[in-house]
Write an enzyme that holds these catalytic residues in place. Structure first.
Site, PDB file in Angstrom:
ATOM      1  N   ASP A 136       8.774 -23.677  10.887  1.00  0.00           N
ATOM      2  CA  ASP A 136       7.967 -22.512  10.522  1.00  0.00           C
ATOM      3  C   ASP A 136       7.862 -22.471   9.014  1.00  0.00           C
ATOM      4  OD1 ASP A 136       7.156 -21.341  12.869  1.00  0.00           O
ATOM      5  OD2 ASP A 136       9.143 -20.485  13.216  1.00  0.00           O
ATOM      6  N   THR A 160      -3.376   1.183  -4.915  1.00  0.00           N
ATOM      7  CA  THR A 160      -3.900   1.802  -3.692  1.00  0.00           C
ATOM      8  C   THR A 160      -4.893   0.834  -3.067  1.00  0.00           C
ATOM      9  OG1 THR A 160      -5.839   2.810  -4.720  1.00  0.00           O
ATOM     10  CG2 THR A 160      -3.790   4.114  -4.743  1.00  0.00           C
ATOM     11  N   ALA A 161      -5.113   1.058  -1.801  1.00  0.00           N
ATOM     12  CA  ALA A 161      -6.029   0.172  -1.086  1.00  0.00           C
ATOM     13  C   ALA A 161      -7.451   0.310  -1.619  1.00  0.00           C
ATOM     14  CB  ALA A 161      -6.002   0.473   0.410  1.00  0.00           C
ATOM     15  N   GLN A 162      -7.755   1.529  -2.171  1.00  0.00           N
ATOM     16  CA  GLN A 162      -9.113   1.716  -2.699  1.00  0.00           C
ATOM     17  C   GLN A 162      -9.293   0.988  -4.029  1.00  0.00           C
ATOM     18  OE1 GLN A 162      -7.452   4.609  -1.412  1.00  0.00           O
ATOM     19  NE2 GLN A 162      -8.543   4.107   0.482  1.00  0.00           N
ATOM     20  N   ASP A 182       6.548  -1.667 -10.229  1.00  0.00           N
ATOM     21  CA  ASP A 182       6.146  -2.286  -8.948  1.00  0.00           C
ATOM     22  C   ASP A 182       7.376  -2.898  -8.282  1.00  0.00           C
ATOM     23  OD1 ASP A 182       5.064  -3.671  -6.901  1.00  0.00           O
ATOM     24  OD2 ASP A 182       3.554  -4.740  -8.095  1.00  0.00           O
TER      25      ASP A 182
END
Lengths: 689, 554
Positions: A307, A379-381, A344
């Site tokens: 894997d 953010t995803a935006q 982060d």
């Protein structure tokens, strides 16, 4: 993972272990058990015969031979007892966890039910499908799957690893093992093993060697050894009429000594110890092989399915490189990248900070040092994150998002940036563009951070070794073919299977096997179970589901997929040790002939004295020396049998050349020296002339 | 030309001739064994014999064919010998006694051709031609057929079929042995070997008086005697008789003929296995052992001189034909004992102890360098299986040879094979030495006498057929014992070879990787040679130490 060329070895042999194993060794002298080992059985019968003869007509020679024949048999059983002894201590610890566990069985438990009646029963009385409740501080009474709740579990009793692991209902982390301890919360466990067949039971049987069955290669070798024994028996039995004709009738003691010297006692004595020690070496690496057959198959493996995540790569993307654009200094880019990543806490963010320190020597700054810093979360935006320090704004994120931000602040993202971004994408990496806007000025792009799936250190060397051993490695990944190819090339695997679904894995195994290849793989999820069962060597991770553990023929308690490579090496080492000692044993016979044959017949044919190249003192001392050497070499080789012959991955031709050199030629020469040395001592035994 | 130069030239010419025929003959035999179509003559034979030429047999059916055919052959030959006085061309010879008939029938059917009778005195022409010579052909063909089945075991995959015994037998006789025998019989006859139907003729002898000389169809029998590694002479003196072997050329040709098929069969093996290097490795082992053996016999015969007369003649000349000399005799002796032929052009009994001992050791090797037709190749392949097994373990894999795994079942048959011949030799010789009456058959005392008995049993069990002489073997006990030894020594190994073939054929092949033990390199050649020498050496060392070694180390 371990370092690339870590030799597979066991512990050293402690003399105390030898003494401690003596009672067991003596018990194994029982002929009823001994008959399973034809070579040593012949020695034992010979020893009985000479004992009777020595009692009837005592003499120093007869007694010396008799004693050493018994020692030969004893050394053989001793080697087995020592090999088994190593597992005994481990078994004891395991057994302690088993006894006296009380299970809290829930009667008629249904999902979601909180009012199921509870009864206390001994763990040994649990049946398949029972539900038990386990709360913090209690031992899990049997193997099973968590069907309700989530808990942290201490599995150190089995794995030796003290850090607790999370077990929860549903998903791939639901399996729990009997004997492990719940540290927090409460869970309901559905029992999946019958009493007496739990993981711990199997483990105890395994480390004690009780469940040991002869493996296919061991059977084949035993057949060869038995037939050699018969040939030598015949050669010696028929020698008597020839000797009588030559007026040199031999005493039974001498004939028994000749038989014992010729039959392959060295390998015969050590064969079972080699097998037990091989399993033990796996146990020491926290791998449980559920059959010896699987260990041997591991040595034969042609194809390894690995894997990608966790085996070939660390499994998360990490910053690998800072690529500045437009004349920006790399330090400046690193500084900005670090600033933007300070808050982060994702592995990616951490890796940017680490890379900045490694490449530009930038110390990670505390958030407090920066004065009024305002961190802009991802953010995803926006698909960006960053930091505002005073009037300075730093942003990092996906190329298009950052380009939009730059354009919106009076800057322009150039073609050079796009070129770098495209190149990184093509290589299978992830580009993160870093941009900055100083107080009031236009925004500008500083450069790009190359995030990539980092291949574990040393894997390329490992795969090169495997290739030399004739093993093909195939990386399995869910990534797209582009990314997969990039990583496959970097890691040096021979082939890859991208966008792999469980069915693809299965099909790949079938395809390889149809070509006559043996396939090994690791797996942990329930959807891996069919492939694990189909593979010739299926190593299930201990963290995996019980379905996976049931399907595989080995379980790795450390859940380290890289272990597969070590397992292959241990399998090979096991076979090599057997072959090397067989060769050694047979090569030894040449010297023994030169000791015994002149001793038997020089009386009638004085010319045969020329064969006495070792110039041994007298016929009796010569025969005694050969027998003593024969016994001592067994003891001398016990450590080798337990540790295994040193194995370095290389091609078959090189391996064979080296092993023939060491064990073939060595086996030819060593006994000449050994017998001569022993003769120098035994000639002083009064009565042996 | 000096004897040494002539000797070297003979050896080199022989090696060159064998090397030249290796590829064409080996390839041709492979073609014969694999060609899909039957010849018309073959279809006729199949129809007459009532066999289905297109059937493919399991190993057990193949074995039943071998055993049934051989059993019928023994019975037929036994009857022939017992009734020869009633048949044509009997030259008035009486029937052979029962025990001797059994011995002779067993001997010729097993490709041993041990003779406890004197050919020219005991047999008529019809028995020689239609009885013995026929067996010379078919017993050689049976050996090749069995090795063909074994090779198919290696090359076929996942099947229980190993070929058709009747087809193999017919093809080998019709397409290989008969044409070769026809050509070389003419060459031999042209070289001076007689071919006629004369009975006993009275001829004035050189030293005065008259000598009775029997003629006969010798060339036609001589050629298959060598070609099929049979060895039973038309005359008692075998290839030392001037009618069988008149001069140095025919002597050289006979050595070539007795080696040629067995030496080319590794090529057949390589071709059928699809890898010529495998064949070269096997033939290299054969050549190494053969060369070493020829060297030992030649050197000992040249140097161990026991008498004044020997010194004058430049070596051990007792028991050797002056026509051939020491070099050619030693070359013949080593080759005939290494090929299970057993034809002799000199008396091995008269060789120096180590030279004679070497001829015994040659046979003890199991007739594998290059061995009997077919039996030599299957013998060495079995030893290769054992070598691969031990070596394969040493490289850390389940041992595999030509892609077939050697596991318990395969090792069982290989081990039984290895076990059988030594067991038969040692038990037989042990019995003979334990029985005072049989021991008395020895004409020499001491270790030499023992060598004679050991030689007889080694020769019979390995289906060689040569005799050390010096042992009176025409007794009921020896005829019966040696007859049984020949049958056990021939057919038990065949059972194990065919069982192994079946077991191998059923396997799916394992692909070759860098981790596979290579079996075509010099390394493997050395290993296999060592295994052959050590396994045989260890088995027979005690017995040899009381015979040739005791005699030689004085």
């Amino acid at each position: 993972m371990s370092s690339p060329s870590r030799p597979v070895s066991g512990g050293l042999l402690d003399p105390k272990q030898l003494i401690a194993s003596l009672p067991d060794a003596a018990r194994k002298l029982d002929p009823r058990g001994m008959v399973r080992n034809p070579v040593m059985f012949v020695v034992e019968v010979g020893a009985l015969l000479t004992t009777a003869l020595a009692c009837r007509s005592p003499g120093v020679f007869a007694w010396v031979i008799t004693v050493w024949l018994w020692l030969t048999v004893l050394f053989a059983t001793l080697s087995e007892a020592v090999a088994e002894g190593r597992g005994k201590a481990q078994a004891e610890t395991l057994r302690r966890t088993k006894t006296a566990t009380v299970a809290r069985r829930l009667v008629d438990w249904r999902p979601g039910a909180t009012d199921a009646a509870e009864e206390e029963v001994p763990a040994a009385e649990l049946r398949l499908g029972d539900h038990v409740l386990v709360e913090a501080g209690q031992l899990i009474p049997g193997d099973g799957d968590v069907v309700e709740g989530v808990a942290s579990v201490d599995e150190s009793a089995i794995t030796g690893e003290s850090a607790p692991v999370i077990r929860e209902s549903g998903g791939d982390r639901s399996a729990v093992t009997g004997g492990t301890k719940v540290l927090s919360d409460r869970i309901v466990v559905k029992i999946t093993s019958k009493p007496g067949e739990t993981f711990i039971d199997r483990m105890i049987a395994l480390v004690e060697g009780a469940a040991r069955q002869k493996t296919p290669n061991e059977i084949a070798l035993n057949i060869l050894l038995a037939s050699l024994t018969i040939v030598f028996l015949l050669a010696v039995v028929t020698l008597q009429p020839f000797a009588i004709y030559a007026r040199a009738e031999q005493s039974i003691v001498v004939l028994v000594a000749l038989v014992v010297a010729l039959i392959p006692t060295t390998i015969g004595a050590l064969l079972s110890a080699i097998g037990i020690a091989g399993m033990d070496r796996l146990v020491q690496r926290n791998v449980l092989a559920l059959s010896g057959r699987a260990v041997e198959a591991a040595g034969d493996v042609n194809t390894l399915l690995l894997d990608k995540t966790g085996t070939v790569t660390f499994g998360n993307r990490q910053a690998a490189e800072f690529l500045p654009v437009g004349g920006t200094a790399v330090e400046e880019l690193a500084d900005a990248a670090q600033l933007s990543s300070l808050s982060d806490e994702t592995p990616e963010g951490r890796s940017v900070v680490v890379l900045a320190k490694e490449t530009s020597g930038l110390r990670a700054r505390d958030e407090g040092e920066l004065g009024e810093a305002r961190f802009v979360p991802f953010t995803a935006q926006t698909r960006m994150s960053g930091v505002d320090i005073g009037g300075r704004q730093v942003r990092k994120g996906a190329a298009s998002a950052v380009a939009g931000w730059v354009a919106g602040h009076g800057g322009r993202s150039g073609a050079d940036v796009q070129a770098v971004v495209d190149r990184i994408s093509q290589e299978g990496g992830t580009p993160l563009v870093v941009a900055e806007r100083a107080d009031g000025a236009a925004a500008r792009v500083l450069g790009v951070i190359h995030l990539k799936d980092v291949v574990k250190h040393g894997m390329r060397e490992r795969f090169d070794e495997l290739r030399r051993m004739g093993i093909r490695t195939i990386m399995i990944t869910g990534d797209n073919p582009l990314t997969a190819r990039a990583i496959a090339e970097e890691a040096g695997v021979d082939d890859f299977l991208a966008e792999a679904a469980p069915e693809d894995k299965m099909a790949l195994i079938r395809r390889e096997q149809a070509g006559g290849k043996l396939v090994a793989m690791t797996g942990d999820g329930t959807n891996d179970a069919p492939a694990l069962a189909q593979a010739d060597v299926g190593v299930a991770m201990n963290t995996g589901t019980s379905a996976a553990k049931e399907a595989g023929n080995m379980v790795d308690l450390d859940s380290d997929p890289t272990k597969l490579i070590e397992i292959v090496e241990i399998g090979k080492q096991l076979l090599i040790t057997r072959g090397a000692l067989t060769t050694f044993s047979i090569a030894n016979d040449v010297a023994k002939y030169f000791a015994i044959i002149p001793a038997m017949f020089t009386v009638v044919y004085p010319g045969l004295e020329k064969l006495n190249v070792m110039r041994l003192h007298s016929p009796t001392s010569a025969i005694a020396s050969a027998i003593i050497f024969n016994a001592l070499i067994i003891v001398a080789l016990i450590p080798l049998a337990l540790r295994g012959v040193r194995y370095r991955p290389s091609s078959a031709a090189v391996l064979l050349g080296r092993n023939i050199g060491v064990y073939g030629l060595g086996g030819l020469v060593l006994p000449f020296l050994g017998i001569k040395l022993i003769d120098l001592v035994v000639q002083f035994i009064p009565g042996l002339r | 030309m000096s004897g040494t130069l002539a000797g070297w030239l003979q050896v080199l010419a022989l090696v060159a001739a064998l090397a030249l025929s290796y590829r064409p003959l080996g390839d041709y035999i492979a073609h014969v064994l694999t060609a899909p179509r039957h010849l018309r003559a073959e279809r006729l034979v199949h129809r007459l014999a009532g066999v289905d030429g297109d059937a493919d047999q399991r190993w057990s059916a193949y074995l039943r064919g071998v055993l049934a055919f051989s059993a019928v052959s023994v019975l037929f030959l036994y009857g022939f010998l017992r009734l020869q006085n009633h048949l044509l061309l009997s030259l008035g010879r009486p029937p052979m006694p029962p025990a001797q008939s059994f011995n002779t029938a067993a001997s010729f059917v097993t490709n041993t051709n041990w003779q406890s009778y004197s050919g020219e005195a005991a047999l008529g022409h019809l028995v020689q031609m239609a009885g013995l010579a026929v067996q010379n052909f078919v017993s050689a063909a049976v050996g090749i057929a069995v090795v063909a089945a074994l090779i198919r075991g290696f090359t076929r995959k996942e099947t229980d079929r190993v070929g058709n015994f009747w087809v193999d037998l017919t093809r080998i006789v019709l397409r290989v042995l008969l044409p070769l025998a026809f050509v070389f019989a003419i060459v031999l006859a042209a070289g001076g070997v007689i071919q006629n139907f004369h009975g006993a003729e009275s001829i004035p002898a050189v030293a005065g008086g008259h000598q009775s000389v029997t003629g006969g169809p010798v060339a036609s029998q001589e050629v298959i005697k060598e070609l099929g590694t049979n060895g039973g002479g038309f005359y008692n003196a075998n290839s030392a008789h001037p009618f069988e072997n008149p001069n140095a050329f025919t002597n050289w040709l006979e050595i070539y003929l007795l080696l040629v098929i067995s030496a080319a069969l590794p090529r057949t093996f390589g071709r059928m296995a699809g890898d010529h290097r495998q064949g070269y490795a096997i033939v290299a082992v054969m050549a190494l052992i053969w060369a070493a053996s020829v060297a030992v016999v030649t050197v000992t015969e040249l140097h161990s001189v026991s008498s004044q007369a020997g010194h004058a003649a430049g070596g051990m000349t007792e028991g050797k034909e002056r026509r051939f000399g020491i070099w050619a005799s030693a070359l013949f002796a080593a080759s005939t004992t290494l090929t299970s032929t057993g034809a002799v052009d000199s008396a091995h009994d008269s060789y120096a102890p180590f030279g004679g001992g070497m001829t015994i050791f040659n046979m003890m090797l199991g007739e594998i360098a290059p061995g009997g037709t077919g039996s030599g190749l299957y013998g060495i392949l079995i030893l290769a299986v054992v070598a691969v097994f031990v070596a394969g373990l040493m490289v850390g894999r389940t041992p595999e040879y030509l892609g077939k795994k050697l596991r318990g079942r395969e090792m069982k048959f290989a081990s039984l094979y290895i076990l059988t011949t030594p067991a038969v030799v040692l038990v037989g010789a042990g019995l003979a030495m334990a029985l005072p009456g049989e021991r008395a058959g020895m004409l020499n005392p001491g270790p030499h006498g023992f060598s004679e008995v050991l030689y007889a049993f080694t020769s019979a069990a390995n289906n060689n057929g040569s005799a050390f002489a010096g042992l009176g073997v025409d007794t009921v006990w020896y005829n019966t014992a040696l007859g049984l030894v020949m049958l056990f020594g021939r057919f038990l190994p065949m059972v194990f070879v065919l069982a192994l073939a079946g077991s191998l054929a059923g396997q799916a092949p394992v692909p070759v990787t860098a981790g596979t033990l290579p079996t075509h390199r010099p390394q493997f050649v050395g290993l296999l040679t060592a295994v052959v020498l050590i396994v045989v050496g260890l088995t027979y060392f005690p017995a040899l130490s009381l015979g040739p070694l005791a005699e030689g180390l004085q």
